[in-house]
Design an enzyme around this catalytic site. Structure first.
Site, short mmCIF file in Angstrom:
data_model
loop_
_atom_site.label_atom_id
_atom_site.label_comp_id
_atom_site.label_asym_id
_atom_site.label_seq_id
_atom_site.Cartn_x
_atom_site.Cartn_y
_atom_site.Cartn_z
NE ARG A 1 49.29 37.06 29.55
CZ ARG A 1 49.37 38.35 29.47
NH1 ARG A 1 48.31 39.08 29.72
NH2 ARG A 1 50.50 38.92 29.15
CD GLU B 1 54.07 43.54 24.90
OE1 GLU B 1 54.15 43.02 26.02
OE2 GLU B 1 54.39 42.96 23.85
CG ASP B 2 49.26 42.23 29.74
OD1 ASP B 2 48.19 41.85 29.26
OD2 ASP B 2 50.15 41.48 30.16
CB ALA B 3 48.39 49.23 28.01
#
Lengths: 1142, 277
Positions: free
Chosen positions: A935, A751-753
């Site tokens: 993205r 999650e984007d860490a």
């Protein structure tokens, strides 16, 4: 044919175009629009205002002074000065102003002449105001200094200027987007209203704004409205009041075309009974000055028409000006009827040609005009009161320069402008270099954020090359707050008189002449007028051209290219079946952009000129002067056909794009390979670029910003865009080149860490220092009392305990390099009691002074970096303390690449556990592969490969949008250097030594550390302060507040039936209180300690009171109800009885 | 029996081929080189004066990164376990001194060689030309830096190795029957391990690094990648504080010490439970 064209342009390489554009950008500078605007205000605007408003007929009754006239004739501007309280004057530098909380300003004075009967008696020099100086403007001495001199006075030589320093803080006047003034916009009215079509315009002249509307009603009549009028007035009546009495006169003022004239019939019939000019004035007068005598009414009506109807044409009461106004109104009506007849389309208000940017100079002029009027009024009334023996008036003695000074200073300091606009001036964003530049290039639309305004927020085609398509905030301000493209130059306005005479020579017949001849039935005109082109200058019809509009427009452009006209003059022509018009623009605030002129399919930038240019024989301004490059406004661009590239050129083209990548703004210019990204990602990066830590100014060690971050080892990006050098990013970068691997490693990058290499962090990766300023002033109070900076005695009110003052030196101030933490006093200060009564109480001047020491904020820690002792503008002792804190990246800190890919640190892994390549490279960052597919930030992948090539080859890679190095070539280079061309490498797990099942994508990407850090946000509380009013825990980290147990959490607990937990959360751990309630009256009573009894407010000690546990906020509610004369009763019942029931 | 073959050796690099060694053990040595081996590094800095543009924290961090000669110090000074607490015993720390000042028009760069050893001339910066601080006119810095022994596990500044890599020894097999000689693998191989000799694909396994480009590009699946069992390459690059072979030895030694310690405590537990059998 194609080959011929190509042969002719092969010398215009992308390098040549870049060179020219680069020179333009360096020549114009990034804040030059502000500086140019301010310069023109100082040089022209200021004088104009002063000489046009500065005339006073001395209103005294003193016979010797009768007939005296004071005229302000000239303005002179000094150098930046500050008047110390002690009386002497010192020269100020910008840094001095910043440090001492002064205003960086120059004294402005005016030369006045005192005249009697037109003869000059004597002259005098009168102070006008102290005018804040725009940093790096013409009147700022720093604009003439070189690097070394700037360094000596503590300035950053790269600083673009364009802002003011007011009370020590840097303020920008943000460009205000506005509808173009003095131009008529026609539109179809909404269905259902009584109006079918309307023509709107805003007449602007000398600070006055009069919105004027002509509406066509359902019955076909036309009415006009503008502010002093309380109701709509038929257009024909206004025409008559302006002196056009016959129907013929009125009709010809609108048009010669019978079909259009036909449309005026309902309007003419409607007001048949009003025949003469006096009748018309009467009619209007009755609507503005009702109840006065007829004579006064007419006079008032005349006055209103002269002053408030189209003031941009003129405000004098001469018949010729009135005729011009009638003709302007006629054109307005004509345009409206053309819309009704379907001869033209409604105007597009969002067309960027219809927008103007109001910059610092313009806005300051508006402010100065108002302030100067007040100054003159004050001066006049002061002169009224004088009784002088001698005949000489000392004007200086009556002038009050502080009126203007304070007005301007206050507006700049608060952002509240005349006309009720707020937020006009803002505190300059000094987060990093980009944020500063971007702030200086921001524009704001006055449209309200509350309403949708979808059309106004959308990107308009005419914004191409003028407004950055990426850089806009998300959310309520989306599309309203915009940023200028790098291409942009803002027009500063040309005197239209110049163009008038030129046009006349080209054969334009003045509009009044044509009108007269039409009325007189001049056969030549009557016969041919339908083929004439209307010529508008800044929205006003000035004449007719015998011939096609295109011919005239081309002739004017031709003159401009030959240097006979100012390069800022732009022309648009419209030629349709019905419309044949030329629009000439010379006004200020138009957004222009440079283009290469193309004639007959060949750019005027010939081979010779290119070689002259490259050898330095000619400069950018020569190119403009020679008409090789010209500045085009959105109106003129409507007639242009612009080739994007030399290979696109055809004989039809009129222009060639100078440097297409320049359509982006400063923030988006940081993105390499931007054209490979999904567009919203570029928008996100444009926002995040302004939060990155870096070197925000080279003089940061001298500055005292209220908060600032400085990155320890900023690097210039390995993958560049060509803009970075020019905008100064490479000198003041905000990021570092990280080795990143795309890998799902431990799961701590979900999650984007991101996973950071702990050893890299220990070696100094992304380290930064945070600075916070604390300051206090030794204030003086009325009655001789004053603050004192000292170590407070334990007897003062609010004493914080001995240990908190332990770090203070004898002078009451901490010394540099002292370690400090929350609650420590940095500057000890005591103030006199707040109210006089406090010490009068005992009859002696007591020592109950208050402790007003400055303490380190809650949750902060650090080391005292610098202590500055100085004197403020008011002559008080000023202490400023800068505290620094080392910020080593830790779990929860935020990072982002340049492609809208942000994430927080999820884990720090030491080097020996990190995956490694056969070369022994361990990544600095591991990002999760899931961040990429949805993205589509392909630009980041290309940057990764390009960065790897750059690192291996020891060079910078060019990632300029559309003109960067080709990804295929980069991949080939990677292969030649012994690495797989797809950017992957085999990797081994550092924990086990096993080869990872698949090769890993690894490369070098420029990462930014963003200023959101856990150290500033981490917060928890067990016990702590409560609010005085409600006794509930305080809110927010700064106040050591509690974490809200909100209604959704409450609902959850109710859902579980956990009543005890609920009570504990809402009462025990919050504002529980036991009150005594009288069971007879239901009111809250109290305990009387003297009598040892519970007392009821109604029944006294006869009441039967029982203890009840309630929330203190509830008790407060009861009392508030009582204060509103509501009698709240608490009905008591037995706890256990109620449960037993029945 | 473990076999070692040296493939490269100089002052800073040591490349070995380890034979008949399990991966777990080989990797333990690799990791120990980074995190276990003792070296000297500056751990505590006292500033007497600092009017430079850099803050104390930055300067301290910069000098801590300077590798110090540790070959003799390892045996001379106490181990970090013995030096904990606010009052460490004698023989833990050794100090270096730095003093510099500039005149009114002078600028000066301070290098690591300006860190002067106080009591022990053997603990000095390995490289003298590492720039530390740049002084502007009329600036001064005086500091005392205290070095002690430590391990890379605690902070990477104590790690003697900058690179410590264990890699497989590849075994590439071309199945000639399947190969269509498209030569894509030759083009794509970044290390030029694949070539064509007499119309046959020939692979030089020593050049291969298992990047698998050839496998992914080979349509007939004619290339099979494998690696040798219990044979690994170990590459150690030194920061200079210790010779690479010393790093290797110390790494092994550290593992041995740990195992001995483990053995001892195991014995203790065992004897405690079993009652001394």
């Amino acid at each position: 044919m194609m080959s011929l064209a190509e042969g002719a342009v092969s010398h215009i390489t992308s390098e040549v175009r870049w060179r020219i554009f680069k020179d333009f950008l360096q020549d114009v500078g990034l804040a030059r629009h502000h500086i140019e605007s301010f310069n023109s205000f100082v040089e022209i605007g200021l004088k104009d205002i002063v000489s046009s408003l500065g005339v006073i007929e001395v209103p005294t009754k003193e016979p010797s002074l009768k007939g005296l006239v004071i005229e302000f004739v000239d303005v002179s501007i000094g150098t930046p000065k500050f008047y110390e309280v002690e009386g002497h004057v010192v020269d100020v530098t910008p840094m001095m102003a910043r440090l001492r909380n002064l205003t960086y300003s120059v004294p402005v004075s005016a030369k006045v002449v005192v005249k009697k009967d037109g003869n000059v008696l004597y002259e005098d020099e009168v102070p006008l105001c102290s005018l804040p100086v725009m940093v790096r403007s013409k009147i700022d001495p720093t604009s003439r200094m070189d690097r070394k001199e700037l360094a000596e006075i503590g300035e950053d030589w790269r600083d673009p200027g364009g802002y003011f320093i007011v009370n020590g803080s840097e303020r920008v006047i943000v460009a205000q987007e506005d509808l173009a003034p003095n131009r008529v916009f026609v539109e179809k009215a909404e269905m259902g209203a009584n109006i079918t079509h309307s023509a709107k315009m805003i007449s602007v002249s000398a600070g006055l704004r009069v919105p004027t509307i002509v509406d066509r009603l359902k019955d076909g009549t036309l009415v006009i409205n503008f502010p002093p009028l309380l109701a709509k007035v038929p257009v024909v009546i206004v025409m008559k009041a302006l002196g056009l009495t016959t129907d013929k006169e009125i009709v010809y003022a609108v048009s010669h075309d019978p079909e259009i004239q036909q449309e005026l019939l309902p309007s003419l019939l409607q007001v048949q009974e009003i025949r003469t000019r006096d009748d018309a004035l009467d009619y209007i007068g009755a609507r503005i000055a009702a109840g006065q005598v007829a004579e006064a009414r007419r006079k008032r009506a005349e006055e209103v028409l002269d002053r408030y109807l189209f003031p941009h044409i003129g405000t004098d009461p001469s018949p010729s000006t009135r005729l011009m106004k009638a003709l302007y109104l006629g054109q307005m009506v004509c345009k409206l009827i053309e819309l009704v007849l379907g001869r033209r389309e409604p105007d597009d208000r969002d067309h960027y040609g219809n927008r103007r940017l109001r910059l610092a100079g313009d806005l300051l002029a508006q402010l100065f005009r108002v302030a100067f009027r007040q100054y003159i009024d004050e001066l006049r009334s002061a002169l009224e009161r004088i009784t002088i023996r001698s005949g000489r008036i000392n004007v200086k003695a009556f002038a009050r320069p502080d009126i203007i000074t304070e007005r301007i200073r206050h507006a700049l300091a608060t952002g509240n402008w005349v006309g009720g606009k707020t937020g006009v001036s803002q505190m300059l964003d000094r987060t990093n270099w980009i944020s500063t530049l971007s702030h200086l290039r921001r524009t704001v639309s006055p449209l309200s954020r509350g309403q949708p305004h979808f059309e106004a927020r959308d990107v308009h085609g005419t914004q191409f090359g003028r407004i950055c398509i990426f850089e806009t905030p998300e959310g309520p301000n989306c599309g309203l707050v915009k940023n200028l493209s790098l291409y942009v130059k803002i027009s500063s306005g040309v005197n239209p008189g110049e163009i008038r005479s030129v046009i006349k020579k080209l054969g334009v017949i003045p509009a009044e002449e044509v009108y007269e001849k039409l009325l007189n039935g001049d056969p030549e005109i009557v016969e041919n007028i339908s083929s004439y082109a209307k010529v508008f200058l800044n929205g006003t019809l000035i004449g007719y051209y015998v011939g096609s509009s295109e011919t005239l427009a081309k002739a004017i452009i031709h003159l401009r290219r030959r240097g006979r006209l100012h390069p800022e003059v732009n022309v648009k022509y419209i030629k349709t079946e019905y419309v044949n018009e030329v629009y000439i623009n010379t006004d200020e605030g138009r957004v222009l952009r440079p283009l290469i002129v193309v004639e007959n399919g060949k750019p005027k930038l010939t081979e010779d000129i290119v070689s002259d240019y490259l050898s330095g024989k000619i400069t950018f301004s020569d190119l403009v002067r020679k008409g090789i490059i010209e500045f085009i406004d959105p109106d003129e661009e409507e007639n242009a056909y612009i080739a994007m590239d030399t290979s696109d050129l055809t004989p039809e083209h009129t222009h060639l794009e100078l440097w297409p990548p320049a359509i982006v703004g400063v923030a988006a210019a940081t993105i390499p390979f931007l054209e490979h990204n999904q567009s919203p990602r570029n928008t996100y990066q444009a926002a995040m670029a302004k939060q990155a830590l870096g070197l925000y100014a080279a003089n940061y060690n001298l500055r005292f910003d209220s908060r600032a971050h400085v990155l320890h080892y900023p690097q210039k990006p390995l993958v560049q865009t060509r803009f970075l050098d020019v905008i100064g990013y490479n000198d003041r970068p905000a990021g570092q080149n990280f080795v990143i691997a795309v890998l799902s490693f431990t799961g701590y990058n979900m999650e984007d860490a991101i996973i950071l290499n702990k050893s890299s962090v220990e070696r100094g990766l992304a380290r930064s220092t945070f600075f916070r300023e604390y300051s206090t002033e030794e204030l003086r109070y009325a009655g001789g009392q004053m603050d004192k900076i000292e170590i407070p005695e334990p007897s003062v009110r609010g004493y914080r305990g001995r240990e908190n003052y332990a770090l203070l030196d004898e002078d009451g101030i901490v010394s540099p390099e002292t370690k400090v933490s929350s609650g420590n006093v940095l500057v000890g200060k005591t103030s006199p009691p707040r109210f006089m009564e406090e010490y009068k109480e005992l009859g002696i001047i007591s020592t109950t002074r208050r402790d007003t020491s400055i303490t380190l904020r809650h949750g902060d820690k650090g080391v005292v970096d610098t202590v500055l002792l100085t004197v403020s503008a008011d002559g008080n002792k000023l202490v400023r303390v800068k505290v620094r804190d080392l910020r080593i990246p830790e779990i929860g800190d935020k990072f982002a690449s340049r492609h809208g890919q942000k994430g927080v640190v999820g884990l720090l892994v030491p080097q020996y556990d990190m995956p490694y390549t056969p070369d022994g490279i361990t990544p600095d960052v591991i990002i999760n592969p899931h961040a990429l597919p949805s993205r589509m930030t392909v630009g980041q992948l290309i940057e990764s490969i390009a960065g790897k090539v750059g690192a291996l080859a020891g060079r910078l890679v060019d990632g300029t949008p559309f003109y960067g190095e080709k990804p295929e070539n980069l991949r080939m280079e990677l292969l030649l250097r012994g690495y797989p061309s797809d950017g992957t490498e085999p990797m081994y797990d550092g924990r086990t030594g096993e080869l990872l099942a698949n090769p890993v994508f690894i490369g070098v990407v420029y990462y930014q550390r963003l200023h959101h850090m856990v150290a500033d946000k981490m917060h928890a509380r067990a016990r702590g302060p409560i609010q005085l009013l409600t006794r509930q825990p305080t809110e927010g980290r700064a106040r050591e507040g509690g974490l809200r147990f909100g209604e959704m959490e409450r609902d959850c607990i109710i859902g579980h039936g956990a009543a005890m937990l609920l009570q504990e959360r809402m009462l025990e751990s919050s504002d529980k209180v036991v009150v005594y309630v009288c069971s007879d009256c239901g009111l809250v009573g109290w305990f009387d300690r003297k009598r040892n009894r519970y007392v009821c407010p109604l029944h006294g000690d006869k009441g039967r009171l029982s203890p009840v546990k309630v929330s203190y906020a509830f008790k407060l509610l009861l009392q508030e109800l009582m204060s509103m004369l509501i009698y709240p009763r608490l009905i008591l019942g037995d706890k256990y009885e109620a449960i037993g029931g029945e | 029996m473990v076999g070692i073959e040296i493939t490269e050796k100089n002052d800073t690099v040591l490349a070995l081929v380890l034979r008949d060694i399990p991966l777990e053990f080989a990797n333990a040595i690799r990791r120990a080189a980074l995190e276990e081996v003792l070296t000297m590094a500056i751990d505590y800095v006292v500033f007497y004066d600092n009017t430079t543009a850099l803050s104390d924290e930055i300067i301290a961090h910069r000098i801590a990164m300077v590798p110090l000669r540790s070959d003799l110090a390892i045996d001379k000074y106490r181990r970090p376990e013995e030096c904990r607490g606010s009052n460490p015993p004698e023989g833990c720390y050794v100090s270096l001194y730095l003093e510099a000042e500039t005149g009114p028009q002078e600028e000066l760069v301070i290098y690591s060689k300006d860190l002067k050893p106080q009591e022990d001339p053997e603990v000095v910066p390995v490289y003298g030309d590492i720039p530390l601080i740049k002084l502007g006119p009329q600036q001064r810095v005086v500091l005392e830096a205290w070095a002690r022994l430590g391990r890379g596990r605690e902070h990477i500044k104590w790690s003697p190795a900058t690179v410590s890599v264990l890699t497989y020894i590849p075994n590439v097999r071309v199945i000639t029957e399947r190969c269509n000689l498209c030569r894509l693998c030759v083009e794509r191989c970044p290390t030029k391990a694949i070539s064509v000799v007499n119309d046959r694909i020939v692979v030089d396994s020593t050049k291969c690094n298992l990047c698998r480009q050839c496998v992914s590009v080979c349509e007939p699946e004619a290339i099979e990648l494998d690696w040798e069992k219990d044979r690994y390459r170990l590459l150690i690059e030194s920061s200079g504080s210790l010779k690479p072979e010393r790093i290797f030895l110390e790494a092994v030694l550290q593992i041995k010490t740990k195992l001995l310690e483990f053995q001892r405590s195991f014995k203790e537990v065992f004897s405690g439970v079993g009652g001394g059998s």
